[in-house]
Design an enzyme around this catalytic site. Sequence first.
Site, PDB file in Angstrom:
ATOM      1  N   GLN A 146       0.687  -1.207   0.061  1.00 41.35           N
ATOM      2  CA  GLN A 146      -0.025  -0.118  -0.028  1.00 41.35           C
ATOM      3  C   GLN A 146       0.688   1.183   0.028  1.00 41.35           C
ATOM      4  O   GLN A 146       0.222   2.420  -0.104  1.00 41.35           O
ATOM      5  CB  GLN A 146      -1.105  -0.122   1.210  1.00 41.35           C
ATOM      6  N   CYS A 154      -9.438  -7.930   3.918  1.00 45.70           N
ATOM      7  CA  CYS A 154      -8.590  -8.969   4.544  1.00 45.70           C
ATOM      8  C   CYS A 154      -7.954  -8.350   5.547  1.00 45.70           C
ATOM      9  O   CYS A 154      -6.564  -8.425   5.828  1.00 45.70           O
ATOM     10  CB  CYS A 154      -7.721  -9.166   3.324  1.00 45.70           C
TER      11      CYS A 154
END
Length: 404
Positions: free
Chosen positions: A201, A362
């Site tokens: 990310q 998740c």
Amino acid sequence: MLDIQKIRADFPILNEKVNGKPLVYFDNGATSQKPQVVIDAIAKYYQEINANIHRGVHTLSQLATDAYEIARGKVQHHINAKHAHEVLFTSGTTFGINLVANGFASILKPGDEVLVSALEHHSNIVPWQMLCEKTGATLKVIPMDENGELIMSQYDKLLSVKTKIVTVNHISNALGIINPIKYMIDKAHEVGAAILIDGAQAVPHLKPDVQALDCDFYAFSGHKMCGPTGTGILYGKEAWLNKLPPYQGGGEMIKEVTFEKTTYAELPHKFEAGTPNIAGGIVLGTAIDYMNEVGFENIQQQELELLAYATKRLLEIEGLRIYGNSAAKTSVVSFNIEGIHPYDIGTIIDKLGIAVRTGHHCAQPIMNFYEIPGTIRASFSFYNTKEEIDVLVEAVKKAQLMLS
């Protein structure tokens, strides 16, 4: 300052309509959209130099090999790795993490400890659980607070000579929190532990300098930074990569094979068994070139403006709560509206052309911490606009009215 309309023209999908409405794509945390130059580069490879690499003496094989290794060099330069052979091509972050966890099975013994953080994606939890089950090592968790920040005082207490590896994300996929990884790396090294950073990310928003960070491993995916799916990178310090055994056996990763004994190839090929995603690797280099041309300082400025604007506008909605409140944060807003399931909001605003992610992302331990089933996550990229955020806000208001 970016010319946003010029940037948006590079991404053909942004002209699409969804359910009869102009697409508003706010699911960049799951995957980014691809500029035309990346799409064209994929076709160019298959049209002009498609061949297997590292094996053939014929011209096409040499051209494909050169292009693939040039892309490896681009990644090396981008993350400031000391050596090109410290850059391994993978299928994504998950593959890279599993590669390292598998390697540590030959190192860990009962009584050793592995530290993970409470902010991790399942891909940075499950491989370490499997490793601990296999080796008898113990998994310990660095806790988080209500703001979504890791509690560094607790991290300091958890570290000991028993700690063999620490694994933590650079940026939380669920909350957008930027973790203090330089501090964590330095503290891990003080007790002799290795540290792996999940950068999936982070790389869409910033350029990691792996030498300045001094991390032992850094894993990320290409598809979140305008590259193709099925591509990724694992950076590892040369000494660590030489210490770990191969992850997979097959062609390319060997030096010599007999039925009595096999010797392995030198780095990076030791960890790159089989025919790789050649087009993907080459075009990941194209995507990195594109993002550097846009400029990461420009990207960060645009995305921080979007984050601030979205936070302000969304908090105008009565009953809306944002999860993950920290000064160190990137362009993710994860929120819920009191009394309404996030899935229901997501379903309604999809009908209005808006793509967001709903659910636990998740990262179920984070949702368990907040005692919620999930959140609505709007994740922004540099090609998004404030006008699109206005569309999101009005859509959420409409969904709230319908569901109340």
